[in-house]
Scaffold this active site. Structure first.
Site, PDB file in Angstrom:
ATOM      1  CG  ASN A 211      -2.034  -0.893   1.169  1.00  0.00           C
ATOM      2  OD1 ASN A 211      -2.715  -0.925   0.153  1.00  0.00           O
ATOM      3  ND2 ASN A 211      -2.279  -1.652   2.221  1.00  0.00           N
ATOM      4  CG  ASP A 280      -8.212  -4.523   2.309  1.00  0.00           C
ATOM      5  OD1 ASP A 280      -8.216  -4.517   3.555  1.00  0.00           O
ATOM      6  OD2 ASP A 280      -8.483  -3.524   1.618  1.00  0.00           O
ATOM      7  CE  LYS A 290      13.022 -11.123 -11.696  1.00  0.00           C
ATOM      8  NZ  LYS A 290      14.188 -10.436 -12.246  1.00  0.00           N
ATOM      9  N   PRO A 308      -6.741 -11.281   7.675  1.00  0.00           N
ATOM     10  CG  PRO A 308      -5.439 -11.927   9.500  1.00  0.00           C
ATOM     11  CD  PRO A 308      -5.506 -11.999   8.002  1.00  0.00           C
ATOM     12  CB  ILE A 310      -4.888  -6.173  12.638  1.00  0.00           C
ATOM     13  CG1 ILE A 310      -4.115  -6.954  11.575  1.00  0.00           C
ATOM     14  CG2 ILE A 310      -4.118  -6.121  13.951  1.00  0.00           C
ATOM     15  CD1 ILE A 310      -2.824  -6.289  11.110  1.00  0.00           C
ATOM     16  CG  PHE A 326      -6.019   6.309  11.354  1.00  0.00           C
ATOM     17  CD1 PHE A 326      -5.771   6.194  12.710  1.00  0.00           C
ATOM     18  CD2 PHE A 326      -5.712   7.495  10.708  1.00  0.00           C
ATOM     19  CE1 PHE A 326      -5.214   7.250  13.416  1.00  0.00           C
ATOM     20  CE2 PHE A 326      -5.148   8.557  11.398  1.00  0.00           C
ATOM     21  CZ  PHE A 326      -4.899   8.437  12.750  1.00  0.00           C
ATOM     22  CE  LYS A 340     -13.233   1.728   6.300  1.00  0.00           C
ATOM     23  NZ  LYS A 340     -12.143   2.107   5.404  1.00  0.00           N
ATOM     24  CE  LYS A 344     -12.097  -1.811   9.650  1.00  0.00           C
ATOM     25  NZ  LYS A 344     -10.962  -2.534   9.125  1.00  0.00           N
TER      26      LYS A 344
END
Ligand code: C5P
Length: 398
Positions: A211, A280, A290, A308, A310, A326, A340, A344
């Protein structure tokens, strides 16, 4: 950022080779806006000259209790009136002994006795045997009990060639301590666990999916929590940032690594702040070698499994920490962030617009709790982090 703006510091130097580090400290403290009045003992002048300290501080240096440059000849009183702190670095064995006994036989020791409410911070610097000597330890315990803040000392190589405890903290560490000193201790004694940065999911030995997260916000929150008096553990994905001073950093690469590291720490924490940008999905068919391009141009087929969550897992722990999440969104921040928070199961969720916040030095945070939402103004991330820490302290039960 002028973190020491309007702060007037009386900087005391006593005899020790660590005096050479204080030149750098003065420059950096001035960069942060501090005004510094230097007072040196006679012993300190054997290690660094008053001329150097005057040139760096841009102000007269005081050496003597009988200084007739001071109109009323009372430097021992005048210097600390209106000062925000007395900062003794390096503090020698002898000077700590004087403080413990209230001796006042030169300008610096006298102004420490005459200081009234002016806070006193002391950074010891001495040979390890001198530091460990029972008399030194007794004196340090005494000045602590008298309300003096002791900074360090650190362990490591010493100028005398020995190795052990007694090294003065480095200039940047002394500066971090001074900045922290002026922050309110709203999380004193709390244990805070924070995740920050990106996670990365292996595709093959040389490629990952990750990310876009610099880690700056999470690291600023770790610094702010530590400044507020908390014991902070930071579980971090790969970033280019140094660990904030006084914070324990543990590294985690993938979301599964981060999940395991967080679950191992969570039950011992009072607060969990989940700032990391966690992938995700992870690749299930990771290649041992490779992956090679093919003549046909056929791209490899990757299979994914969901990682999962967290934060949600910590929020579900029966007597787990108070959780803060966040949400970085690109649109519909109010709607998505509040949804959210509920999904959560966390009491506080912090939203920001990804396009504004990513890799930026400043951010605008929106705090969502059961009563609604509140926007903090756009500001440097460390200031936003300090405001968030205050908001957490206000909302935490008990
Ligand atoms: O679900 P989403 O990624 O949008 O939620 C963001 C919040 O959840 C952040 O606090 C993030 O650190 C946390 N999170 C997590 N584990 C995941 C995904 C997100 O802890 N797998």
């Amino acid at each position: 950022m002028l973190e020491l703006a309007q702060k007037r510091i009386v900087l005391g130097l006593t005899g020790g080779i660590a005096c050479y580090k204080i030149a750098e400290f003065v420059r950096r403290a001035q960069d942060l806006g501090a005004v510094i009045d230097v007072v040196m003992t006679e012993a300190a002048t054997h290690f660094i000259t008053p001329v150097t300290m005057q040139a760096l501080s841009g102000r007269p240096v005081f050496l003597d209790a009988w200084d007739n440059r001071v109109p009323n000849n009372m430097a021992h009183i005048n210097l600390t009136r209106g000062a925000d702190a007395i900062f003794i670095a390096p503090a020698s064995t002898d000077f700590i002994a004087k403080l413990a006994h209230g001796l006042a036989d030169d300008l610096l020791s006298t102004l420490c006795v005459a200081k009234g409410n002016c806070p006193l911070l002391v950074a010891p610097a001495m040979n390890r045997e001198m530091w460990l000597h029972p008399a030194t330890q007794r004196n340090v315990a005494q000045i602590k009990a008298d309300g003096v803040a002791i900074l360090g000392p650190a362990e490591g190589d010493q100028a005398c060639g020995e190795v052990g405890s007694g090294r003065m903290l480095e200039p940047n560490e002394l500066l971090a301590e001074l900045v922290a000193f002026f922050q309110p201790k709203v999380l004193a004694g709390k244990r805070v666990l924070i995740t920050a940065g990106p996670t990365s999911e292996k595709i093959d030995p040389v490629r990952v999916i990750t990310n876009r997260s610099s880690g700056k916000m999470g690291y600023a929150i770790a610094q702010a929590a530590r400044e507020a008096g908390a014991q902070v553990t930071l579980i971090s994905g790969a970033t280019a940032l140094p660990a904030p001073y006084g914070v324990l950093r543990l590294n985690a690469e993938s979301a599964l690594d981060m999940h395991a590291a967080v679950m191992a720490e969570a039950s011992g924490a009072d607060i969990f702040i989940s700032v990391a940008a966690v992938a995700d999905w992870r690749v299930v068919n990771v290649s041992n070698n490779k992956l090679k391009k093919t003549a046909s141009g056929q791209a490899p087929e990757l299979e994914f499994a969901q990682n999962p969550d967290i934060l949600a897992d910590v929020a579900k722990l029966p007597s787990g920490p108070w959780c803060v999440g966040f949400a970085a969104e690109t649109e519909n921040l109010l709607e998505y962030a509040e949804a959210k928070r509920k999904r959560k199961g966390v009491p506080l969720l912090v939203g920001n617009l990804a396009q504004q916040a990513m890799n930026a030095e400043s951010t605008e945070l929106v705090l969502f709790d059961e009563t609604g939402h509140k926007t903090l103004p756009a500001q440097p991330k460390i200031n936003a982090a300090r405001q968030l820490i205050k908001a957490i302290a206000q909302r935490m039960p008990g």
